[in-house]
Design a protein around this motif. Structure first.
Motif, mmCIF file in Angstrom:
data_model
loop_
_atom_site.group_PDB
_atom_site.id
_atom_site.type_symbol
_atom_site.label_atom_id
_atom_site.label_comp_id
_atom_site.label_asym_id
_atom_site.label_seq_id
_atom_site.Cartn_x
_atom_site.Cartn_y
_atom_site.Cartn_z
ATOM 1 N N HIS A 1 -1.871 -12.978 -32.688
ATOM 2 C CA HIS A 1 -2.473 -13.118 -34.136
ATOM 3 C C HIS A 1 -3.821 -13.598 -34.185
ATOM 4 C CE1 HIS A 1 1.862 -13.359 -36.367
ATOM 5 N NE2 HIS A 1 1.533 -12.135 -35.766
ATOM 6 N N GLY A 2 -4.471 -13.169 -33.281
ATOM 7 C CA GLY A 2 -5.998 -13.428 -33.244
ATOM 8 C C GLY A 2 -6.385 -14.587 -32.417
ATOM 9 N N GLN A 3 -5.376 -15.495 -32.155
ATOM 10 C CA GLN A 3 -5.580 -16.696 -31.479
ATOM 11 C C GLN A 3 -5.330 -16.689 -29.909
ATOM 12 O OE1 GLN A 3 -4.130 -20.069 -33.304
ATOM 13 N NE2 GLN A 3 -5.002 -19.549 -35.354
ATOM 14 N N PRO A 4 -5.768 -17.594 -29.086
ATOM 15 C CA PRO A 4 -5.335 -17.429 -27.660
ATOM 16 C C PRO A 4 -3.765 -17.792 -27.567
ATOM 17 C CG PRO A 4 -7.279 -18.779 -27.935
ATOM 18 C CD PRO A 4 -6.970 -18.443 -29.265
ATOM 19 N N ALA A 5 -3.215 -16.940 -26.559
ATOM 20 C CA ALA A 5 -1.780 -17.350 -26.667
ATOM 21 C C ALA A 5 -1.535 -18.603 -25.681
ATOM 22 C CB ALA A 5 -0.960 -16.065 -25.981
ATOM 23 N N ASN A 6 -0.188 -19.078 -25.757
ATOM 24 C CA ASN A 6 0.165 -20.137 -25.218
ATOM 25 C C ASN A 6 0.778 -19.742 -23.726
ATOM 26 O OD1 ASN A 6 0.760 -22.803 -24.254
ATOM 27 N ND2 ASN A 6 2.639 -23.057 -25.656
ATOM 28 N N SER A 7 -0.228 -19.585 -22.780
ATOM 29 C CA SER A 7 -0.044 -18.600 -21.459
ATOM 30 C C SER A 7 0.562 -19.671 -20.551
ATOM 31 C CB SER A 7 -1.251 -17.853 -21.154
ATOM 32 O OG SER A 7 -2.230 -18.810 -20.854
ATOM 33 N N VAL A 8 1.448 -20.441 -20.856
ATOM 34 C CA VAL A 8 2.069 -21.374 -19.687
ATOM 35 C C VAL A 8 2.712 -20.461 -18.443
ATOM 36 C CG1 VAL A 8 2.463 -23.420 -21.172
ATOM 37 C CG2 VAL A 8 4.446 -21.458 -20.973
ATOM 38 N N TYR A 9 2.884 -21.109 -17.352
ATOM 39 C CA TYR A 9 3.395 -20.424 -16.266
ATOM 40 C C TYR A 9 3.957 -21.372 -15.305
ATOM 41 C CZ TYR A 9 -1.203 -21.433 -14.386
ATOM 42 O OH TYR A 9 -2.467 -22.247 -13.950
ATOM 43 N N HIS A 10 4.677 -21.051 -14.396
ATOM 44 C CA HIS A 10 5.366 -21.889 -13.411
ATOM 45 C C HIS A 10 5.682 -21.178 -11.956
ATOM 46 C CE1 HIS A 10 8.455 -19.411 -15.389
ATOM 47 N NE2 HIS A 10 9.319 -19.579 -14.296
ATOM 48 N N ALA A 11 6.020 -21.977 -11.089
ATOM 49 C CA ALA A 11 6.188 -21.346 -9.673
ATOM 50 C C ALA A 11 7.432 -20.199 -9.685
ATOM 51 C CB ALA A 11 6.351 -22.629 -8.791
ATOM 52 N N CYS A 12 8.426 -20.466 -10.007
ATOM 53 C CA CYS A 12 9.596 -19.397 -9.743
ATOM 54 C C CYS A 12 10.600 -19.650 -10.788
ATOM 55 C CB CYS A 12 10.135 -19.629 -8.316
ATOM 56 S SG CYS A 12 11.748 -18.330 -8.168
ATOM 57 N N SER A 13 11.038 -18.846 -11.448
ATOM 58 C CA SER A 13 12.007 -18.901 -12.543
ATOM 59 C C SER A 13 13.602 -18.986 -12.072
ATOM 60 C CB SER A 13 11.891 -17.519 -13.592
ATOM 61 O OG SER A 13 12.398 -16.546 -13.102
ATOM 62 N N GLY A 14 13.775 -18.560 -10.708
ATOM 63 C CA GLY A 14 15.053 -18.483 -10.284
ATOM 64 C C GLY A 14 15.966 -17.510 -10.910
ATOM 65 N N GLY A 15 15.273 -16.446 -11.327
ATOM 66 C CA GLY A 15 16.035 -15.426 -11.927
ATOM 67 C C GLY A 15 16.366 -15.427 -13.331
ATOM 68 N N TYR A 16 15.826 -16.720 -14.326
ATOM 69 C CA TYR A 16 15.939 -16.633 -15.471
ATOM 70 C C TYR A 16 14.970 -17.450 -16.206
ATOM 71 C CZ TYR A 16 19.700 -15.038 -18.810
ATOM 72 O OH TYR A 16 20.473 -14.153 -19.583
ATOM 73 N N ILE A 17 14.033 -16.855 -17.152
ATOM 74 C CA ILE A 17 13.221 -17.210 -17.979
ATOM 75 C C ILE A 17 13.754 -17.976 -18.802
ATOM 76 C CG2 ILE A 17 11.050 -17.019 -19.463
ATOM 77 C CD1 ILE A 17 10.580 -16.450 -16.526
ATOM 78 N N THR A 18 13.112 -19.294 -19.399
ATOM 79 C CA THR A 18 13.638 -19.982 -20.610
ATOM 80 C C THR A 18 12.812 -19.913 -21.577
ATOM 81 O OG1 THR A 18 14.855 -21.922 -21.450
ATOM 82 C CG2 THR A 18 12.905 -22.249 -19.896
ATOM 83 N N SER A 19 13.051 -20.463 -22.903
ATOM 84 C CA SER A 19 11.904 -20.338 -23.818
ATOM 85 C C SER A 19 11.285 -21.486 -24.112
ATOM 86 C CB SER A 19 12.575 -19.908 -25.189
ATOM 87 O OG SER A 19 13.613 -21.089 -25.766
ATOM 88 N N SER A 20 10.118 -21.450 -24.856
ATOM 89 C CA SER A 20 9.403 -22.703 -25.244
ATOM 90 C C SER A 20 10.035 -23.550 -26.198
ATOM 91 C CB SER A 20 7.834 -22.277 -25.759
ATOM 92 O OG SER A 20 8.251 -21.535 -26.707
ATOM 93 N N LYS A 21 10.946 -22.923 -26.999
ATOM 94 C CA LYS A 21 11.869 -23.714 -28.007
ATOM 95 C C LYS A 21 12.568 -24.785 -27.113
ATOM 96 C CE LYS A 21 14.542 -23.126 -32.338
ATOM 97 N NZ LYS A 21 15.043 -22.101 -33.132
ATOM 98 N N GLU A 22 13.296 -24.215 -25.913
ATOM 99 C CA GLU A 22 14.211 -24.883 -25.440
ATOM 100 C C GLU A 22 13.927 -25.984 -24.649
ATOM 101 O OE1 GLU A 22 17.447 -24.576 -25.549
ATOM 102 O OE2 GLU A 22 18.166 -22.469 -25.884
ATOM 103 N N VAL A 23 12.514 -25.880 -24.168
ATOM 104 C CA VAL A 23 11.949 -27.007 -23.463
ATOM 105 C C VAL A 23 11.192 -27.756 -24.324
ATOM 106 C CG1 VAL A 23 10.325 -27.182 -21.191
ATOM 107 C CG2 VAL A 23 11.858 -25.283 -21.421
ATOM 108 N N TRP A 24 10.190 -27.200 -25.136
ATOM 109 C CA TRP A 24 9.522 -28.190 -25.942
ATOM 110 C C TRP A 24 9.499 -28.303 -27.355
ATOM 111 C CZ3 TRP A 24 6.549 -24.709 -22.492
ATOM 112 C CH2 TRP A 24 6.218 -25.091 -21.106
#
Length: 371
Positions: free
Chosen positions: A188-211
């Motif tokens: 939407h015209g703004q820089p995305a929240n491009s967070v990243y991590h070392a390894c998901s272990g096979g399953y990505i979680t959501s920003s809502k679940e974590v923060w």
């Protein structure tokens, strides 16, 4: 085919490279020099040229340079084709040193692209596929631009992005930065929240679940590319006595721990809460808090099971990091399999739109004056 998993769309926008301020150190005393030639030190009233290292100290009256008191903020500018040095570490751009809260803050004012030269190697291996390095360059650039956009500080701490200056630079990493010069992810015209991590272990979680913050491109999904990394599976044994001591140091009034049971998981299977049962009563603790107490490099993620084994607890887990956004080891595997940078980013950040940044000024006048 795995390609059917992707929503392949171009999520890049382009921007000119601004100068950014990166807090690289704080303390009472620093050794300042340059890699060659002379360097200038300036404050609001004077300017001097130096050819040799100088010791800079905090003083109640200002900043002490070799026994002389200067103003509360100074700038160090190197000669052409030279770099500033702080405690024998080299940095591009200029160095700003200022008094803040009874200490000296050291800030590296540097071009955004040159800042990234000192980031990539510390975040991922420069020997990984070029497509992966380019993906890392884009998300690292986006992460920095988003912080500038929101007037948040940038430091060299791992919770922001690791930054090591000139000594952390690498030729292949620099190529990835140059290839993707000015490219960021937008929503939407703004820089995305491009967070990243070392390894998901096979399953990505959501920003809502974590923060608790809901971004449609940071959602729960399977990540088959992160299943065979060195950190896709791990075990950790923690003694009950050790856990008791660490919980007590964090304010929990636990005594003689009996059991540790996961009571709630998020949609990716990560531990949200645990019940700690002990002689002194029962306590609820979040998985994130437990990881913080034990150490994020010890309890590598919250994607774990826990077993009671006599005087120990056995954690069997997967992945490393918070699990939101791009998995670096997953991106490496995708690069090895021949996926492009676009495909890597589209997989880990789905739903990003074709867009350009809104015309908000990203010039140095909008940058935080300190980090």
């Amino acid at each position: 085919m795995l390609l059917s998993l992707f929503q392949l769309n171009k999520a890049h926008a382009y921007l000119p490279a601004p100068a950014i301020n990166v807090k690289i150190a704080e303390g009472d005393t620093f050794l300042i020099s340059a890699t060659r030639g002379f360097y200038k030190i300036k404050d609001q009233k004077k300017e001097e040229i130096f050819y040799h290292p100088v010791k800079i100290k905090f003083s109640p009256a200002g900043i002490d340079i070799n026994g002389k008191i200067w103003d509360k903020e100074i700038k160090i500018e190197p000669d052409d084709n030279s770099f500033c040095e702080v405690n024998q570490k080299s940095y591009r751009g200029i160095i700003i040193i200022k008094k803040a809260k009874g200490k000296l803050e050291v800030i590296n004012k540097v071009n955004l692209e040159e800042y990234l030269y000192g980031v990539i190697k510390l975040e991922i291996s420069p020997e990984w596929p070029l497509a992966t390095l380019c993906a890392q360059a884009i998300v690292a650039r986006t992460y920095a631009v988003r912080r500038l956009w929101n007037n948040f500080p940038i430091t060299n701490l791992p919770q922001h992005q690791a930054y090591g200056g000139v000594k952390a630079e690498d030729a292949r990493a620099a190529i990835a930065v140059d290839i993707t010069r000015g490219e960021i992810l937008t929503y939407h015209g703004q820089p995305a929240n491009s967070v990243y991590h070392a390894c998901s272990g096979g399953y990505i979680t959501s920003s809502k679940e974590v923060w608790g913050e809901d971004y449609p491109y940071l959602r729960v999904q399977k990540d088959p590319f992160s299943l065979n990394s060195p950190y896709s599976r791990w075990k950790l044994r923690v003694s009950k006595k050790e856990l008791e001591k660490k919980l007590q140091r964090s304010g929990f009034k636990v005594r003689q721990i009996k059991s540790l049971v996961i009571t709630e998981k998020d949609l990716s299977g990560r531990c949200k809460t645990l019940l700690v049962s002990c002689k002194s009563g029962s306590y609820i603790i979040s998985g994130r808090k437990l990881r913080e107490i034990l150490g994020p490099d010890v309890l590598r993620s919250t994607l774990f099971k826990v077993k009671n084994e006599g005087s120990f607890f056995l954690f069997e887990g997967r992945g490393w990091g918070h699990g939101v956004g791009m998995s670096q080891w997953g991106a490496a595997r995708m690069g090895e399999l021949g996926y492009t940078t676009e495909q890597i980013l589209s997989f880990y950040y789905p739903c990003l739109l074709y867009t350009s940044p809104s015309p908000r000024d990203l010039s140095t006048s909008r940058m935080p004056s300190s980090a």
